[in-house]
Design a protein around this motif. Structure first.
Motif, short mmCIF file in Angstrom:
data_model
loop_
_atom_site.label_atom_id
_atom_site.label_comp_id
_atom_site.label_asym_id
_atom_site.label_seq_id
_atom_site.Cartn_x
_atom_site.Cartn_y
_atom_site.Cartn_z
N ILE A 127 0.82 -1.21 0.00
CA ILE A 127 0.00 0.00 0.00
C ILE A 127 0.85 1.26 0.00
O ILE A 127 0.59 2.19 -0.76
N ALA A 128 1.87 1.29 0.85
CA ALA A 128 2.69 2.50 0.98
C ALA A 128 3.27 2.89 -0.38
O ALA A 128 3.58 2.03 -1.20
N PHE A 129 3.38 4.19 -0.63
CA PHE A 129 3.94 4.73 -1.87
C PHE A 129 3.09 4.41 -3.10
O PHE A 129 3.61 4.21 -4.18
N PHE B 166 -0.39 17.44 3.29
CA PHE B 166 1.01 17.40 2.86
C PHE B 166 1.84 16.42 3.69
O PHE B 166 2.36 15.44 3.18
N GLY B 167 1.90 16.68 4.99
CA GLY B 167 2.82 15.94 5.86
C GLY B 167 2.63 14.44 5.86
O GLY B 167 3.59 13.68 5.71
N ALA B 168 1.39 14.01 6.01
CA ALA B 168 1.13 12.57 6.06
C ALA B 168 1.38 11.94 4.70
O ALA B 168 1.89 10.83 4.60
N THR B 169 1.04 12.68 3.64
CA THR B 169 1.19 12.14 2.29
C THR B 169 2.66 11.90 1.95
O THR B 169 3.02 10.82 1.48
N ILE B 170 3.52 12.90 2.21
CA ILE B 170 4.93 12.75 1.80
C ILE B 170 5.61 11.64 2.61
O ILE B 170 6.50 10.96 2.13
N MET B 171 5.14 11.41 3.84
CA MET B 171 5.71 10.34 4.67
C MET B 171 5.24 8.96 4.20
O MET B 171 6.01 8.03 4.11
N PHE B 172 3.94 8.86 3.96
CA PHE B 172 3.34 7.54 3.75
C PHE B 172 3.24 7.19 2.27
O PHE B 172 3.32 6.03 1.89
N ALA B 173 3.06 8.19 1.41
CA ALA B 173 2.85 7.90 -0.01
C ALA B 173 4.03 8.30 -0.87
O ALA B 173 4.10 7.95 -2.04
N GLY B 174 4.99 9.05 -0.27
CA GLY B 174 6.13 9.48 -1.05
C GLY B 174 5.77 10.58 -2.02
O GLY B 174 4.72 11.20 -1.91
N MET C 41 -5.48 7.14 1.70
CA MET C 41 -5.52 6.76 3.12
C MET C 41 -5.03 7.89 4.01
O MET C 41 -5.61 8.17 5.07
N ALA C 42 -3.96 8.57 3.58
CA ALA C 42 -3.43 9.69 4.36
C ALA C 42 -4.49 10.79 4.47
O ALA C 42 -4.71 11.37 5.53
N GLN C 43 -5.16 11.06 3.36
CA GLN C 43 -6.18 12.11 3.36
C GLN C 43 -7.36 11.74 4.25
O GLN C 43 -7.86 12.56 5.02
N VAL C 44 -7.81 10.49 4.14
CA VAL C 44 -8.95 10.05 4.94
C VAL C 44 -8.60 10.15 6.43
O VAL C 44 -9.37 10.65 7.24
N PHE C 45 -7.39 9.69 6.76
CA PHE C 45 -6.96 9.70 8.15
C PHE C 45 -6.99 11.12 8.72
O PHE C 45 -7.50 11.37 9.81
N VAL C 46 -6.42 12.05 7.97
CA VAL C 46 -6.25 13.41 8.48
C VAL C 46 -7.55 14.22 8.40
O VAL C 46 -7.82 15.06 9.26
N ALA C 47 -8.36 13.97 7.38
CA ALA C 47 -9.51 14.84 7.13
C ALA C 47 -10.83 14.34 7.72
O ALA C 47 -11.78 15.11 7.84
N SER C 48 -10.88 13.06 8.10
CA SER C 48 -12.17 12.50 8.54
C SER C 48 -12.81 13.21 9.74
O SER C 48 -14.03 13.39 9.76
#
Lengths: 275, 273
Positions: free
Chosen positions: B136-138, B212-220, B145-152
């Motif tokens: 899943i990562a990257f 931004f922050g969660a995405t660059i860490m988890f999705a690259g 997933m990063a967006q859902v986590f942060v924005a939910s």
């Protein structure tokens, strides 16, 4: 009720104003003369280990100087200096960004010198689950590769190196395309790239040989890239025109290029600059 | 209501009113000047030429698609949580409430690291997914997933408040008239709470778009795959600052649109008796 709310918000507003005024007053108080001179150094992120070590050594010998280090992608640091960030000394990972600042008149011309060299290497996590032994393995389908962004020097050099390999019959264009396809992320800085290897999210990365810190060497192996494909990075430094402590900056720059400074750079995997 | 408002706004002595006015002006300028500076730096022709840049197009497209999908997912999973937490008492309710609220106060970089530790291929869950051949990562999925986590939480909190505000009398009336619980929910509760639900969804979309922050860490960060608008702004800043500025202006325009939509929605509610 409403009246008390108004009063409370008013009181809050007045407090903020008072604080602003107070802050204005304290900053105008003159500081004592014998205070430590603070030297702000902007350095490319690949220098993190080496420069931390060098500045500690320097501070030990110069108790009157306090060095503040700021590490980031060299391009970001350049933008920050262009936008007026306070820095006394700039250490770049390629000549491009320092030359650009020189062109804008932001760096003292005769202070610029090359202080180190660096080469790209293949970085592999110690456990090497993907079984990578050399450059040719990078083209295998399914390999998770991390490189630098196009704008970051180490990412730029990686593309140049892959370009050289594409022109060589031993690898060729198909190899280059296959490798580019395996890239899962373009990292803005070397530490973030190395982190991806350390936590096992990537199978391989391409960065400078010096980028694996002493602490990481137990976790990450470096495989050298042959010189005919490699790109030799020149690390230049320059004193920022706006600096208020130019003498201190020059003295520290001198130390970086001294035998003692060079020895530390070599320990971190850099090659010394020609003298 | 109007009389108290008028009393606050019209009365009071002059120095007081001047002081309040100064504080208001400082606050408005503080937010207004940077936005204006951004808009002024980008002339329309630069904007148009940047819109032909593949980095900008890819980032814009990826951001809109992922933020839309994230919003749909948040509505799907968030609505039941919001409803039961607004209406029901059950053991562990406080815990669920707290957990769903946590991402609001968590720095996004921490969220990204947490996601990586959970779903990365060495992660708590990810190692088993990896054995099953799922990484899943990257990937673009990691972006969502990063967006859902942060924005939910933006949706869940807003929807919960709206559901709590719906008078149960209407729901009970529908039930006594023979409507099933699900019919009651969709034809009575949701229409009555729709303003809050929609503005919560719009806020979630906006937050997902800005992630931004969660995405660059988890999705690259990979153009066309995981490089969303905020990542492209950060990346382009190191090279082509014009692309950065164009993307920033697009985000400002979208943010304005979001605020206007919410304003229109909430004003409608205030106008309604």
């Amino acid at each position: 009720m409403t009246r008390s709310t108004l009063l409370i918000s008013l009181a809050a507003g007045i407090t903020i104003l008072a604080l602003l005024l107070a802050a204005g007053c304290t900053s105008s108080v003159t500081s004592p003369a014998q205070e430590k001179k603070q030297l702000t150094v902007f350095a490319a992120a690949s220098l993190t280990g080496a420069m931390t070590d060098i500045s500690k050594t320097y501070e030990a010998g110069h108790p009157d100087t306090k060095i503040v280090l700021n590490f980031d992608n060299a391009a970001t640091l350049r933008t920050q200096i262009e936008q007026g960030a306070h820095a006394d000394l700039f250490l770049s990972a390629n000549t491009k960004h320092l030359t650009a600042l020189q062109g804008e008149g932001l760096i003292i011309n005769n202070s610029v010198k090359i202080f180190a060299k660096n080469k790209l290497a293949l970085l592999i996590p110690k456990e090497n689950r993907a079984n990578i032994t050399g450059l040719s393995d990078l083209a295998q389908p399914g390999i998770r590769l991390v490189v630098g962004t196009q704008e970051a020097p180490f990412g730029d050099y990686t593309r140049q190196a892959l370009g050289k390999m594409a022109n060589d019959s031993a690898y060729g264009l198909l190899y280059q395309n296959a490798v580019m396809k395996n890239i899962i992320s373009e990292e803005p800085t070397v530490p973030s790239l190395v982190a991806k290897l350390r936590i096992g999210e990537a199978d391989a990365g391409i960065a400078f040989a010096s980028d694996v810190s002493e602490g990481d060497r137990a976790l990450v192996t470096t495989i050298p890239i042959p010189d005919r494909y490699n790109v030799i990075a020149l690390y230049p430094l320059g004193i920022v025109q706006e600096s208020m402590v130019k003498d201190q900056a020059a003295a520290f720059a001198q130390f970086i290029t001294s035998t003692e400074g060079n020895a530390i750079l070599v320990r971190y995997g850099f090659a010394p600059a020609d003298r | 209501m109007t009389t108290t408002m008028e009393r606050i706004c019209m009365r009071g002595n002059l120095p007081l009113r001047i002081l309040v006015a100064i504080l208001v002006i400082i606050a408005v300028l503080f937010i207004g000047i940077p936005l204006a500076a951004l808009l002024l730096r980008v002339p329309p022709e630069l904007m148009l030429s940047s819109l032909q840049d593949t980095v900008v197009i890819d980032a814009l497209f990826l951001s809109l698609v992922t933020a839309s999908i994230s919003t749909v997912i948040v509505i799907g999973f968030g609505t039941p949580i919001a409803y039961i937490n607004a209406r029901c008492q059950y053991p562990g309710k406080k815990i669920i409430d707290t957990i769903t609220d946590i991402p609001v106060v968590l720095p996004p970089a921490v969220a990204g690291l947490a996601l990586l530790m959970a779903f990365g291929r060495r992660g708590l869950v990810g190692q088993y997914l990896n054995l099953a051949g799922i990484d899943i990562a990257f990937t673009t999925i990691a972006v969502i997933m990063a967006q859902v986590f942060v924005a939910s939480p933006f949706y869940i909190r807003q929807a919960r408040t709206s559901f709590a505000g719906v008078n149960r009398v209407y729901e009970q009336a529908a039930r006594t008239l023979g409507a099933s619980p699900l019919t009651t929910f969709f034809s009575v509760t949701v229409p009555l709470a729709i303003t809050g639900i929609l503005s919560g969804a719009v806020m979630t979309f906006a937050r997902a778009l800005g992630e931004f922050g969660a995405t660059i860490m988890f999705a690259g960060n990979l153009q066309g795959k995981t490089q969303t608008m905020p990542l492209a702004i950060y990346g382009a800043l190191q090279g082509d600052i014009n692309a950065s500025l164009a993307l920033a202006v697009i985000l400002v325009i979208i943010s304005f649109a979001v605020i206007i939509v919410i304003k229109i929605l909430t004003e409608k509610e205030e106008a309604a008796p």
